[in-house]
Motif scaffolding. Structure first.
Motif, short mmCIF file in Angstrom:
data_model
loop_
_atom_site.label_atom_id
_atom_site.label_comp_id
_atom_site.label_asym_id
_atom_site.label_seq_id
_atom_site.Cartn_x
_atom_site.Cartn_y
_atom_site.Cartn_z
N UNK A 119 -55.98 -3.11 -13.05
CA UNK A 119 -55.11 -3.13 -14.22
C UNK A 119 -54.78 -1.69 -14.59
N UNK A 120 -53.50 -1.32 -14.48
CA UNK A 120 -53.06 0.04 -14.78
C UNK A 120 -52.74 0.15 -16.27
N UNK A 121 -53.33 1.17 -16.93
CA UNK A 121 -53.12 1.34 -18.37
C UNK A 121 -51.81 2.05 -18.68
N UNK A 122 -51.19 1.66 -19.78
CA UNK A 122 -50.03 2.33 -20.33
C UNK A 122 -50.55 3.21 -21.47
N UNK A 123 -50.84 4.47 -21.17
CA UNK A 123 -51.48 5.35 -22.15
C UNK A 123 -50.67 5.52 -23.42
N UNK A 124 -49.34 5.56 -23.31
CA UNK A 124 -48.55 5.79 -24.53
C UNK A 124 -48.70 4.61 -25.50
N UNK A 125 -48.95 3.40 -25.00
CA UNK A 125 -49.18 2.26 -25.90
C UNK A 125 -50.61 2.21 -26.38
N UNK A 167 -50.20 -7.38 -23.00
CA UNK A 167 -49.41 -6.72 -21.95
C UNK A 167 -48.89 -5.35 -22.39
N UNK A 168 -48.67 -5.13 -23.68
CA UNK A 168 -48.11 -3.84 -24.10
C UNK A 168 -49.01 -2.66 -23.74
N UNK A 169 -50.32 -2.91 -23.59
CA UNK A 169 -51.25 -1.84 -23.23
C UNK A 169 -51.28 -1.58 -21.73
N UNK A 170 -50.60 -2.43 -20.97
CA UNK A 170 -50.70 -2.38 -19.52
C UNK A 170 -49.41 -1.91 -18.88
N UNK A 171 -49.54 -1.05 -17.90
CA UNK A 171 -48.38 -0.58 -17.13
C UNK A 171 -48.07 -1.57 -16.02
N UNK A 210 -45.45 0.73 -4.97
CA UNK A 210 -44.82 -0.56 -4.67
C UNK A 210 -45.77 -1.74 -4.84
N UNK A 211 -47.08 -1.48 -4.86
CA UNK A 211 -48.04 -2.58 -4.99
C UNK A 211 -48.31 -2.91 -6.46
N UNK A 212 -47.65 -2.23 -7.39
CA UNK A 212 -47.87 -2.48 -8.82
C UNK A 212 -46.82 -3.48 -9.32
N UNK A 213 -47.31 -4.62 -9.81
CA UNK A 213 -46.44 -5.65 -10.38
C UNK A 213 -46.44 -5.54 -11.89
N UNK A 214 -45.42 -6.11 -12.52
CA UNK A 214 -45.38 -6.17 -13.98
C UNK A 214 -46.59 -6.96 -14.47
N UNK A 215 -47.12 -6.57 -15.63
CA UNK A 215 -48.30 -7.28 -16.12
C UNK A 215 -47.93 -8.65 -16.70
N UNK A 216 -48.84 -9.64 -16.58
CA UNK A 216 -48.63 -10.89 -17.31
C UNK A 216 -48.78 -10.62 -18.81
N UNK A 217 -48.46 -11.61 -19.63
CA UNK A 217 -48.51 -11.43 -21.08
C UNK A 217 -49.90 -11.00 -21.57
N UNK A 218 -50.95 -11.58 -20.98
CA UNK A 218 -52.31 -11.26 -21.38
C UNK A 218 -53.17 -11.18 -20.13
N UNK A 219 -54.01 -10.16 -20.05
CA UNK A 219 -54.97 -10.04 -18.95
C UNK A 219 -56.34 -9.89 -19.57
N UNK A 220 -57.21 -10.84 -19.33
CA UNK A 220 -58.58 -10.76 -19.88
C UNK A 220 -58.59 -10.54 -21.37
N UNK A 222 -52.04 -3.55 -10.06
CA UNK A 222 -51.94 -3.07 -8.67
C UNK A 222 -52.78 -3.97 -7.78
N UNK A 223 -52.19 -4.39 -6.66
CA UNK A 223 -52.93 -5.18 -5.67
C UNK A 223 -53.49 -4.21 -4.63
N UNK A 224 -54.81 -4.26 -4.48
CA UNK A 224 -55.49 -3.39 -3.52
C UNK A 224 -56.17 -4.29 -2.50
#
Length: 153
Positions: free
Chosen positions: A132-138, A116-120, A102-112, A123-125
């Protein structure tokens, strides 16, 4: 409360990233990598890990970040995706943590600088830490997978 996820935390530069533990086979120290001709620069080559040939990608290069020379802290994270094993070179592998889905939000368009397509998601900790959670399939999309499968031959 959402589902509890166990996540391997690793760093690229100042950013922290996460991959779910169940997708990670092993984390290895840097070792000699055999270069394979006619591959993109972020595909560093292959390693022989306990008798298995595994393609290795530099995640910095994959994400379009400046690549750096490996250090004492650099690691190769071996992940299983799409019925193949692939190694990711990262600056360091820091931690294994539990996070609530539940602490994982959708990624913004670009992070660093990473699309965004590479990001799942992000997560706020606690109050200050973002992961930044990776989207391995992308990260391993079809074009790269086809090239990697050719490396295994």
């Amino acid at each position: 409360m959402g589902e509890e996820l166990k996540v391997i935390v690793f760093a690229l530069g100042q950013e922290e990233y996460g991959i779910e533990v169940d997708k990670v086979r092993t984390i290895e120290r840097m070792q000699p990598i055999t270069r394979v001709p006619k591959t993109p620069t972020f595909i560093k080559g292959v390693i022989n890990l306990r008798g298995i040939v595994i393609p290795v990608l530099d995640l910095r290069g994959r994400f379009g970040l400046n690549e750096t020379e490996p250090t004492e802290n650099s690691r190769i994270i071996i992940v299983a995706a799409n019925e193949m094993e692939v190694g990711f070179i990262v600056d360091s592998a820091n931690d294994v943590i539990d996070i609530d889905s539940d602490t994982i939000d959708s990624p913004p368009e670009v992070v660093g600088g990473i699309q965004a397509k590479y990001l799942q998601g992000i997560a706020k900790i606690g109050d200050k830490r973002l992961l930044v959670m990776l989207n391995l399939s992308e990260v391993l999309n079809k074009n790269e997978i086809m090239q990697l499968e050719q490396l295994e031959v």
